[in-house]
Design a protein around this motif. Sequence first.
Motif, PDB file in Angstrom:
ATOM      1  N   GLU A   9       0.833  -1.203   0.000  1.00 57.17           N
ATOM      2  CA  GLU A   9       0.000   0.000   0.000  1.00 57.17           C
ATOM      3  C   GLU A   9       0.875   1.264   0.000  1.00 57.17           C
ATOM      4  OE1 GLU A   9      -3.974   1.582   2.407  1.00 57.17           O
ATOM      5  OE2 GLU A   9      -2.458   0.465   3.485  1.00 57.17           O
ATOM      6  N   SER A  67      -9.996  10.184   5.591  1.00 55.87           N
ATOM      7  CA  SER A  67      -9.140   9.239   4.887  1.00 55.87           C
ATOM      8  C   SER A  67      -9.961   8.515   3.842  1.00 55.87           C
ATOM      9  CB  SER A  67      -8.537   8.230   5.864  1.00 55.87           C
ATOM     10  OG  SER A  67      -9.546   7.449   6.451  1.00 55.87           O
ATOM     11  N   GLY A  68      -9.268   8.047   2.833  1.00 60.29           N
ATOM     12  CA  GLY A  68      -9.961   7.326   1.779  1.00 60.29           C
ATOM     13  C   GLY A  68      -9.110   7.295   0.529  1.00 60.29           C
ATOM     14  N   THR A  69      -9.688   6.880  -0.563  1.00 56.70           N
ATOM     15  CA  THR A  69      -8.954   6.896  -1.825  1.00 56.70           C
ATOM     16  C   THR A  69      -8.740   8.358  -2.218  1.00 56.70           C
ATOM     17  OG1 THR A  69     -10.943   6.956  -3.149  1.00 56.70           O
ATOM     18  CG2 THR A  69     -10.120   4.773  -2.551  1.00 56.70           C
ATOM     19  N   PRO A  70      -7.782   8.610  -3.102  1.00 57.80           N
ATOM     20  CA  PRO A  70      -7.557   9.997  -3.526  1.00 57.80           C
ATOM     21  C   PRO A  70      -8.832  10.655  -4.048  1.00 57.80           C
ATOM     22  CG  PRO A  70      -5.774   8.609  -4.304  1.00 57.80           C
ATOM     23  CD  PRO A  70      -6.776   7.700  -3.681  1.00 57.80           C
ATOM     24  N   GLU A  71      -9.634   9.887  -4.811  1.00 55.76           N
ATOM     25  CA  GLU A  71     -10.863  10.460  -5.357  1.00 55.76           C
ATOM     26  C   GLU A  71     -11.792  10.913  -4.237  1.00 55.76           C
ATOM     27  OE1 GLU A  71      -9.690   7.398  -6.397  1.00 55.76           O
ATOM     28  OE2 GLU A  71      -8.678   8.353  -8.100  1.00 55.76           O
ATOM     29  N   GLU A  72     -11.973  10.027  -3.249  1.00 54.91           N
ATOM     30  CA  GLU A  72     -12.858  10.367  -2.129  1.00 54.91           C
ATOM     31  C   GLU A  72     -12.387  11.626  -1.414  1.00 54.91           C
ATOM     32  OE1 GLU A  72     -14.195   5.776  -1.012  1.00 54.91           O
ATOM     33  OE2 GLU A  72     -12.681   6.801   0.169  1.00 54.91           O
ATOM     34  N   ILE A  79       0.634   5.142   1.093  1.00 56.16           N
ATOM     35  CA  ILE A  79      -0.195   6.062   1.868  1.00 56.16           C
ATOM     36  C   ILE A  79       0.403   7.459   1.785  1.00 56.16           C
ATOM     37  CG2 ILE A  79      -0.702   6.728   4.263  1.00 56.16           C
ATOM     38  CD1 ILE A  79      -1.401   3.884   4.832  1.00 56.16           C
ATOM     39  N   TYR A 102      -4.531  10.198   3.834  1.00 54.44           N
ATOM     40  CA  TYR A 102      -4.987  10.595   5.166  1.00 54.44           C
ATOM     41  C   TYR A 102      -4.809  12.095   5.302  1.00 54.44           C
ATOM     42  CZ  TYR A 102      -5.024   5.715   6.742  1.00 54.44           C
ATOM     43  OH  TYR A 102      -5.287   4.386   6.896  1.00 54.44           O
ATOM     44  N   ASP A 131      -2.534   5.068  -2.690  1.00 54.29           N
ATOM     45  CA  ASP A 131      -3.731   4.236  -2.672  1.00 54.29           C
ATOM     46  C   ASP A 131      -4.710   4.815  -1.664  1.00 54.29           C
ATOM     47  OD1 ASP A 131      -2.658   2.203  -4.423  1.00 54.29           O
ATOM     48  OD2 ASP A 131      -1.347   1.677  -2.749  1.00 54.29           O
ATOM     49  N   THR A 132      -4.156   5.309  -0.558  1.00 57.33           N
ATOM     50  CA  THR A 132      -4.985   5.865   0.502  1.00 57.33           C
ATOM     51  C   THR A 132      -4.398   7.210   0.924  1.00 57.33           C
ATOM     52  OG1 THR A 132      -5.187   3.590   1.287  1.00 57.33           O
ATOM     53  CG2 THR A 132      -6.121   5.313   2.695  1.00 57.33           C
ATOM     54  N   ARG A 161      -2.201  12.577  -4.979  1.00 60.63           N
ATOM     55  CA  ARG A 161      -3.357  12.059  -5.703  1.00 60.63           C
ATOM     56  C   ARG A 161      -2.943  10.942  -6.677  1.00 60.63           C
ATOM     57  NH1 ARG A 161      -8.342  14.018  -8.362  1.00 60.63           N
ATOM     58  NH2 ARG A 161      -8.384  15.917  -7.159  1.00 60.63           N
TER      59      ARG A 161
END
Lengths: 216, 252
Positions: free
Chosen positions: B30, B228-233, B32, B218, B215-216, B211
């Motif tokens: 991952e 926190s979340g995916t770049p899109e979120e 981050i 914060y 993957d994630t 971005r």
Amino acid sequence: MAFEVMLRELSSGLLVSLEIFFLTLLGALPLGMIVAFGRMSKFKPLQLLVKLYISIMRGTPLMLQLLVVYFGPYYIFGIRLTSSYRFIAVIIGFILNYAAYFAEIYRSGIEAMSKGQYEAADVLGYSKTQTFFKIILPQVIKNILPSITNEVITLVKDTSLAYTIGVAEMFTQAKIISAAQSSMTALIAAGIFYYFMNLVVAYVMGLFEKKLNYFK
Amino acid sequence: MNILELKNIKKSFGDLEVLKDVSLSVRKGEVIAIIGPSGSGKSTLLRCATLLERVDRGEINYLGEAVTECVGDKTVYASKKQLQKIKGYFGLVFQNFNLFPHYTVLKNVIDAPISVQKRKKDDVIKEAAALLEKMGLSGKENNYPHQLSGGQQQRVSIVRALALNPQILFFDEPTSALDPELTGEVLKVIRSLAEENMTMVIVTHEMQFAREVADTVYFMNDGFIVESGTPEEVFDHPKTERMKHFLERYNG
């Protein structure tokens, strides 16, 4: 007294001065490191004790310290020492004094190191000892070299203080010859000797500095 | 298994509470990105995770091996020996590189594997040469750090961290000390590591980069992870006012 004879006597004094010089460096350079660690110790009593020691060594005349080391054993403890103790007293006095000065130079160098070097070494897994000897010390040595040179040059001239307790180094000899001849020639010759010794010191230390110029 | 787990981390400096209650975990492979305003606790979190700072409370473990454990209401660190072992699991790339100035590029890279991990010098040199080549640093082996540009120095420090074969690599604002025209080469290197599935935690101010590579994401603010979340979120659909605010300022 012929000029040659004078030079010969001065040279024998010069040898004693050189002995004092090298023995002092041999003792004071490593001892200074130990003193520096004591001074930086987190154990307060030790730190305070070392602070007091440094403060006395820097705050009183070296001449006085030599007298104390030489006469102290008799006047304080009643110990009778042979005349060969003269030279030993000079070496002890010089080492104790110079270790204090070197310690402060080491400390300034060690404390000036950036925290980042310790942290990088820590993250890479180096032990404390490895970090100090491999990473920190080489950089500290480079940074403090000019201050060490200063101190070593002072030491060359300070060896003349052995005169105080009658060790026959160069200055003592020069004074005796000069009094016997009612002339300043011997003193001036001694002055030239000291000056040349320091030229050599400055040159050699310059070489060391140059050698460490490969990094910044 | 998670490579790293941080649970309920708290850390104060004197009266200043820097980390108030932070938890996050990192899966194998991952990437981050931790973003947030200055003083939000990002760097402190990284420094706690890499054992440069001690947490006041909370649990840290790498690959299931505990760095700290909560016993009653006390937080206890593992033994020195255990911590030393765990230090081998991660690498850290500093903002200011912190290369050793008296070592050549090659020595910077190979010294720790040889004198810390006690690996064979020949093998280490071979590996180091390959890594340096990959990072575009061939021919620089015998240079000293001060002879390199900032971007090159940072790439050397990445190689130095990689040479110990860490399971996870941390970056503390890896491009913040670089001139703008030099950030690209460092980001490119980090991107290539992401493509090789290197597990990474990156504290950064480079939003576009976060971005792309993460993957994630914060978002930290005032000692907490706020979002926190995916770049899109996180970037396109921020849920909190604080995050929206932060993005507005970044996007001008």
